[in-house]
Design a protein around this motif. Structure first.
Motif, mmCIF file in Angstrom:
data_model
loop_
_atom_site.group_PDB
_atom_site.id
_atom_site.type_symbol
_atom_site.label_atom_id
_atom_site.label_comp_id
_atom_site.label_asym_id
_atom_site.label_seq_id
_atom_site.Cartn_x
_atom_site.Cartn_y
_atom_site.Cartn_z
ATOM 1 N N GLN A 19 10.069 1.758 0.409
ATOM 2 C CA GLN A 19 9.045 2.777 0.181
ATOM 3 C C GLN A 19 7.634 2.199 0.164
ATOM 4 O O GLN A 19 6.668 2.946 0.190
ATOM 5 N N VAL A 20 7.534 0.883 0.121
ATOM 6 C CA VAL A 20 6.223 0.233 0.125
ATOM 7 C C VAL A 20 5.583 0.464 1.496
ATOM 8 O O VAL A 20 6.255 0.419 2.524
ATOM 9 N N LYS A 21 4.286 0.702 1.488
ATOM 10 C CA LYS A 21 3.587 1.011 2.738
ATOM 11 C C LYS A 21 3.769 -0.077 3.788
ATOM 12 O O LYS A 21 3.817 -1.261 3.473
ATOM 13 N N LYS A 22 3.834 0.332 5.020
ATOM 14 C CA LYS A 22 4.000 -0.618 6.133
ATOM 15 C C LYS A 22 2.791 -1.542 6.258
ATOM 16 O O LYS A 22 2.901 -2.660 6.735
ATOM 17 N N SER A 23 1.626 -1.065 5.817
ATOM 18 C CA SER A 23 0.410 -1.872 5.916
ATOM 19 C C SER A 23 0.324 -2.925 4.808
ATOM 20 O O SER A 23 -0.600 -3.726 4.799
ATOM 21 N N PHE A 24 1.295 -2.932 3.883
ATOM 22 C CA PHE A 24 1.292 -3.877 2.758
ATOM 23 C C PHE A 24 1.439 -5.303 3.272
ATOM 24 O O PHE A 24 2.316 -5.615 4.061
ATOM 25 N N LYS A 25 0.549 -6.171 2.801
ATOM 26 C CA LYS A 25 0.629 -7.595 3.131
ATOM 27 C C LYS A 25 0.773 -8.369 1.835
ATOM 28 O O LYS A 25 0.026 -8.154 0.894
ATOM 29 N N GLY A 26 1.727 -9.262 1.782
ATOM 30 C CA GLY A 26 1.913 -10.068 0.585
ATOM 31 C C GLY A 26 3.296 -10.682 0.568
ATOM 32 O O GLY A 26 4.154 -10.355 1.398
ATOM 33 N N ASN A 27 3.531 -11.549 -0.404
ATOM 34 C CA ASN A 27 4.834 -12.186 -0.512
ATOM 35 C C ASN A 27 5.816 -11.271 -1.261
ATOM 36 O O ASN A 27 5.465 -10.155 -1.656
#
Length: 118
Positions: free
Chosen positions: A59-67
Motif C-alpha cells: 500500500q506504500v506509494k510507488k514513488s516512495f524511496k527508501g530502505n
C-alpha cells in the motif's frame, strides 16, 4: 543437543509470545509479519477471529524511496491511520517472534507516533 534453525527459533519465540498475548475488540493484537521484500501489520480481534485493520508494504506509494526500515515506518503510519478509521485507540503488540529491532521496531514506533497506544 541439536541447534535450532533461525526459522525454528523464531517460531518457538512466537509460540511463547502468543501464550501471553491475546487481542480483544477493545484492544486488538497488533500482529507483525515480515518477509524479505516487505512488512505487514494487522490489528486482530482474537475473540471473534477477525482482522479489524491492516496495512501492507504493497500500500506504500510507488514513488516512495527508501530502505526497508523506512518502508516499515511508512507501513506503521498507514496502520495507525487505518486504526483511527476503525475507531481503535489501543492495542497489544505481537512481534511474531521477531526481535524488537530494525524493521519491527520502526513499524511499532511509527504506529505509536500515529496515535496507537501499546
Amino acid at each position: 543437543m541439536a541447534t535450532l534453525t533461525v526459522r525454528e527459533a523464531r517460531l518457538r519465540r512466537h509460540k511463547r509470545v502468543r501464550g501471553k498475548v491475546a487481542g480483544t475488540a477493545e484492544r486488538p493484537r497488533l500482529v507483525v509479519t515480515r518477509s524479505n521484500r516487505g512488512i505487514v501489520g494487522q490489528l486482530v480481534d482474537d475473540a471473534s477471529g477477525r482482522t479489524l485493520a491492516s496495512a501492507s508494504w504493497l500500500q506504500v506509494k510507488k514513488s516512495f524511496k527508501g530502505n526497508k526500515t523506512a518502508q516499515a515506518a511508512e507501513v506503521g503510519k498507514l496502520l495507525a491511520d487505518s486504526a483511527k478509521k476503525a475507531e481503535i485507540e489501543a492495542a497489544v503488540f505481537d512481534r511474531g517472534g521477531y526481535l524488537y529491532h530494525g524493521r519491527v521496531k520502526a513499524l511499532a514506533e511509527a504506529a505509536r507516533e500515529g496515535g496507537l497506544k501499546f
